[in-house]
Design an enzyme around this catalytic site. Structure first.
Site, PDB file in Angstrom:
ATOM      1  CG  ASP A 166     -15.165 -36.501  59.116  1.00 53.32           C
ATOM      2  OD1 ASP A 166     -14.873 -36.701  60.301  1.00 53.32           O
ATOM      3  OD2 ASP A 166     -15.429 -35.378  58.667  1.00 53.32           O
TER       4      ASP A 166
ATOM      5  CE  LYS B 188     -11.386 -33.224  41.859  1.00 50.57           C
ATOM      6  NZ  LYS B 188     -11.504 -31.758  41.914  1.00 50.57           N
TER       7      LYS B 188
HETATM    8  C1  PRP Z   1     -13.394 -36.846  51.834  1.00 46.27           C
HETATM    9  C2  PRP Z   1     -12.747 -38.208  51.858  1.00 46.27           C
HETATM   10  C3  PRP Z   1     -13.932 -39.126  51.847  1.00 46.27           C
HETATM   11  C4  PRP Z   1     -14.992 -38.345  52.576  1.00 46.27           C
HETATM   12  C5  PRP Z   1     -15.058 -38.834  53.985  1.00 46.27           C
HETATM   13  O1  PRP Z   1     -13.674 -36.498  50.516  1.00 46.27           O
HETATM   14  O2  PRP Z   1     -11.914 -38.415  50.751  1.00 46.27           O
HETATM   15  O3  PRP Z   1     -14.343 -39.473  50.542  1.00 46.27           O
HETATM   16  O4  PRP Z   1     -14.608 -36.979  52.574  1.00 46.27           O
HETATM   17  O5  PRP Z   1     -16.060 -38.160  54.678  1.00 46.27           O
HETATM   18  P1  PRP Z   1     -17.254 -38.929  55.385  1.00 46.27           P
HETATM   19  O6  PRP Z   1     -16.698 -40.110  56.114  1.00 46.27           O
HETATM   20  O7  PRP Z   1     -17.808 -37.879  56.313  1.00 46.27           O
HETATM   21  O8  PRP Z   1     -18.257 -39.336  54.337  1.00 46.27           O
HETATM   22  P2  PRP Z   1     -14.067 -35.029  50.067  1.00 46.27           P
HETATM   23  O9  PRP Z   1     -15.568 -34.907  50.073  1.00 46.27           O
HETATM   24  O10 PRP Z   1     -13.311 -34.043  50.903  1.00 46.27           O
HETATM   25  O11 PRP Z   1     -13.601 -35.000  48.549  1.00 46.27           O
HETATM   26  P3  PRP Z   1     -12.105 -35.071  47.962  1.00 46.27           P
HETATM   27  O12 PRP Z   1     -11.558 -36.455  48.274  1.00 46.27           O
HETATM   28  O13 PRP Z   1     -12.294 -34.867  46.495  1.00 46.27           O
HETATM   29  O14 PRP Z   1     -11.292 -33.990  48.628  1.00 46.27           O
END
Ligand code: PRP
Length: 182
Positions: A107, A48
């Protein structure tokens, strides 16, 4: 304790003000508009967190942009296994289209690595990546990121779409999360 979302002790030191973010989004929109001249770009936003960034970015683009969404359940950031499950797929058939994957933060890179590999099998004309925040210290998967807003150190941040336990996405700025008891 105040219930005003702007006065929560969990929201710590300001990292990027509303103005700094808007200037950054304008810069990125300029670069993207320049690179996709005479093309239609399909912006694929990952739910999201990226929706706030998406809504500001598309209003600054001068090229034709269409949008679509994907949702994934991300186990990767938790245990580094890279196991990702697709919860919502695109509505669009992307074969032959120029796709721009939009993220709020990259990340470990595991989510995006999964998405890029998945989308590549559908034979788009191109896939590029744009992220507002890049936190490279925890990178596991090597991702080619074409457009980066800000690089940040290994700290947890909230605001402008980024949450802590579902909260603070609505803040118009980005702050460091403060988990110290007050
Ligand atoms: C976050 C962000 C990415 C992911 C990045 O999403 O929006 O999709 O984490 O992390 P990575 O590079 O370690 O894979 P999150 O899982 O927090 O979900 P959200 O966007 O719904 O908050």
């Amino acid at each position: 304790m105040s219930d005003n979302i702007f006065e929560q002790p969990e929201v710590g030191r300001l990292l990027f003000s509303e103005e700094e973010i808007q200037n950054c989004v304008a810069r990125l929109a300029g670069e993207i508009s320049n690179d996709y001249k005479d093309k239609t770009v399909l912006i694929v936003s990952v739910l999201k967190g990226a929706v706030v960034f998406l809504s500001d970015l598309i209003r600054k683009l001068t090229v034709t942009a269409e949008i679509d969404f994907m949702a994934i359940s991300n186990y990767g950031s938790i245990d580094s296994s890279g196991v990702v499950r697709l919860l919502k797929d695109l509505d669009t058939n992307i074969q032959g289209l120029d796709v721009l994957l939009l993220e709020d933060i990259i990340d470990t890179g595991l989510s995006l690595n999964y998405l890029i590999n998945n989308l590549k099998t559908r034979q788009p004309a191109s896939i590029s990546v744009c992220t507002l925040l890049d936190r490279p210290r925890r990178r596991i998967a090597d991702i080619d990121i074409k457009y980066v807003g800000f690089q940040i150190p290994d700290i947890f941040v909230v605001g402008y779409g980024l949450d802590y336990q579902g909260k603070y996405r609505q803040l118009p700025y980005i702050s460091e999360l403060n988990t110290e008891p007050q």
